[in-house]
Design an enzyme around this catalytic site. Structure first.
Site, PDB file in Angstrom:
ATOM      1  N   ASN A  17       0.333  -1.443  28.477  1.00  0.00           N
ATOM      2  CA  ASN A  17       0.325   0.057  28.369  1.00  0.00           C
ATOM      3  C   ASN A  17       0.835   0.721  29.761  1.00  0.00           C
ATOM      4  OD1 ASN A  17      -0.437   2.676  28.518  1.00  0.00           O
ATOM      5  ND2 ASN A  17      -2.867   2.564  28.901  1.00  0.00           N
ATOM      6  N   LYS A  19       1.487   3.436  30.540  1.00  0.00           N
ATOM      7  CA  LYS A  19       0.863   4.780  31.061  1.00  0.00           C
ATOM      8  C   LYS A  19       2.050   5.846  31.582  1.00  0.00           C
ATOM      9  CE  LYS A  19      -3.210   2.341  32.611  1.00  0.00           C
ATOM     10  NZ  LYS A  19      -4.446   2.367  33.211  1.00  0.00           N
ATOM     11  N   HIS A 103      -7.797   6.425  24.995  1.00  0.00           N
ATOM     12  CA  HIS A 103      -7.957   5.636  26.519  1.00  0.00           C
ATOM     13  C   HIS A 103      -8.966   6.234  27.165  1.00  0.00           C
ATOM     14  CE1 HIS A 103      -6.703   3.994  30.119  1.00  0.00           C
ATOM     15  NE2 HIS A 103      -6.115   2.976  29.542  1.00  0.00           N
ATOM     16  N   GLU A 105      -8.640   7.181  30.235  1.00  0.00           N
ATOM     17  CA  GLU A 105      -8.131   8.261  30.993  1.00  0.00           C
ATOM     18  C   GLU A 105      -7.822   9.585  30.156  1.00  0.00           C
ATOM     19  OE1 GLU A 105      -4.737   5.682  32.112  1.00  0.00           O
ATOM     20  OE2 GLU A 105      -6.040   4.570  33.202  1.00  0.00           O
ATOM     21  N   GLU A 175     -12.568  -1.873  27.121  1.00  0.00           N
ATOM     22  CA  GLU A 175     -12.197  -1.467  28.616  1.00  0.00           C
ATOM     23  C   GLU A 175     -13.124  -0.973  29.119  1.00  0.00           C
ATOM     24  OE1 GLU A 175      -7.622  -1.298  28.522  1.00  0.00           O
ATOM     25  OE2 GLU A 175      -8.099   0.612  28.239  1.00  0.00           O
ATOM     26  N   GLY A 181      -7.813  -0.683  36.593  1.00  0.00           N
ATOM     27  CA  GLY A 181      -7.043  -0.313  37.645  1.00  0.00           C
ATOM     28  C   GLY A 181      -7.549  -0.548  38.999  1.00  0.00           C
ATOM     29  N   SER A 221      -7.986  -4.714  34.437  1.00  0.00           N
ATOM     30  CA  SER A 221      -7.308  -5.645  35.661  1.00  0.00           C
ATOM     31  C   SER A 221      -7.175  -6.911  35.010  1.00  0.00           C
ATOM     32  CB  SER A 221      -8.363  -5.579  36.800  1.00  0.00           C
ATOM     33  OG  SER A 221      -8.369  -4.301  37.307  1.00  0.00           O
TER      34      SER A 221
HETATM   35  C1  PEP Z   1      -5.545   0.138  31.019  1.00  0.00           C
HETATM   36  O1  PEP Z   1      -5.450   1.282  31.649  1.00  0.00           O
HETATM   37  O2  PEP Z   1      -5.804  -0.010  29.760  1.00  0.00           O
HETATM   38  C2  PEP Z   1      -5.822  -0.951  31.867  1.00  0.00           C
HETATM   39  C3  PEP Z   1      -6.534  -1.936  31.468  1.00  0.00           C
HETATM   40  O3  PEP Z   1      -5.271  -1.011  32.906  1.00  0.00           O
HETATM   41  P1  PEP Z   1      -5.457  -2.142  34.240  1.00  0.00           P
HETATM   42  O4  PEP Z   1      -5.066  -3.423  33.497  1.00  0.00           O
HETATM   43  O5  PEP Z   1      -4.504  -1.707  35.242  1.00  0.00           O
HETATM   44  O6  PEP Z   1      -6.655  -2.130  34.738  1.00  0.00           O
END
Ligand code: PEP
Length: 259
Positions: A17, A19, A103, A105, A175, A181, A221
């Site tokens: 992703n 973003k 998501h 976000e 998630e 992040g 992460s």
């Molecule tokens: C995400 O935003 O879907 C995500 C998992 O980000 P990151 O891998 O940077 O934690």
């Protein structure tokens, strides 16, 4: 190369992703490297989800490759007077196969509700797009001991109204918001526990057979060094990767550790 997935019927799906990162030029450069480095990978489904502005060029490049294309959002409607929205037909024309929905976000910054995510997921299925529906608890919710309650509400609400067949074809992504992040990954045991719980919720909604076929990604992460252990868990069927999908080397390392 491990054989640790032999017992799992579900094919791994690893999605990047991107973003709100990468201009069209940068996206083209990244996907060009990925196509080169992943050309022999057949064991897992690899998906990249660039920003809308890069979908067209990336689409042309991945067409003949083993990389599939995803978008990061979808309208809950079709064509029409919906300024700023992207209708399913626009994505279909670009051979987009997956759409990331709900998501954290978008839930946080655009106030997306489970009900809206469910409408978008239905719209995706009606138009032959596969939704990747994201769920996950915040740190405060985990610390309050309500992870399961929160995740169950999100799963039921975000899949509301879908048929059993549509749920089976949906990809879920667990998630934990506190792991996105932040560099903090859920331990493989913590992640497996929630994945198994989500499968139990799916079974109570649509029966064991459907629940067994749904692919549930972990996100938060994920990187080369933790991918193998996470992906080795019985109910973890892939990864949704943010930060580590922005550099070819890092994303390729995750995929190499998954096969
Ligand atoms: C995400 O935003 O879907 C995500 C998992 O980000 P990151 O891998 O940077 O934690």
């Amino acid at each position: 190369m491990g054989l640790f997935r032999m017992d799992k019927a579900r094919r791994l799906i690893i999605a990047g992703n991107w973003k709100s990162n990468k201009t069209n030029t940068e996206a083209v450069a990244l996907v060009t490297d990925l196509i080169r480095d992943l050309s022999t990978v057949k064991e897992v489904d690899v998906v990249v989800c660039p920003a809308f502005t890069a979908l067209s060029d990336v689409s042309r490049l991945v067409l003949e490759s083993n990389i599939r294309l995803g978008a990061q959002n979808l309208s809950d409607a079709g064509y029409g007077a919906f300024t700023g929205e992207i209708a399913p037909g626009m994505l279909r024309e670009l051979s987009v196969r997956y759409v990331v929905l709900g998501h954290s976000e978008r839930r946080q910054y655009q106030n997306e509700s489970d009900a809206l995510v469910a409408k978008k997921a239905a719209n995706a299925h009606a138009n032959n797009l596969i939704p990747i529906v994201c769920v996950g608890e915040t740190l405060a919710e985990r610390e309050a001991g309500i992870t399961e309650r929160v995740v169950e509400t999100q799963v039921r609400g975000s899949l509301a109204g879908l048929t059993a067949e549509q749920v089976e074809a949906t990809v879920l992504a667990y998630e934990p918001v506190w792991a996105i992040g932040t560099g903090k990954t859920a331990s493989s045991a913590q992640a497996q526990e929630v994945h198994a719980f989500i499968r139990k919720v799916l079974a109570s909604m649509h029966g064991e057979a459907v629940a067994k076929r749904v692919r549930i990604q972990y996100g938060g992460s994920v990187k080369g060094s933790n991918a193998r252990e996470l992906l080795g868990q019985p109910d973890i069927d892939g990864a949704l990767v943010g930060g580590a999908s922005l550099e070819a080397k890092n994303f390729v390392e995750i995929i190499r550790n998954a096969i």
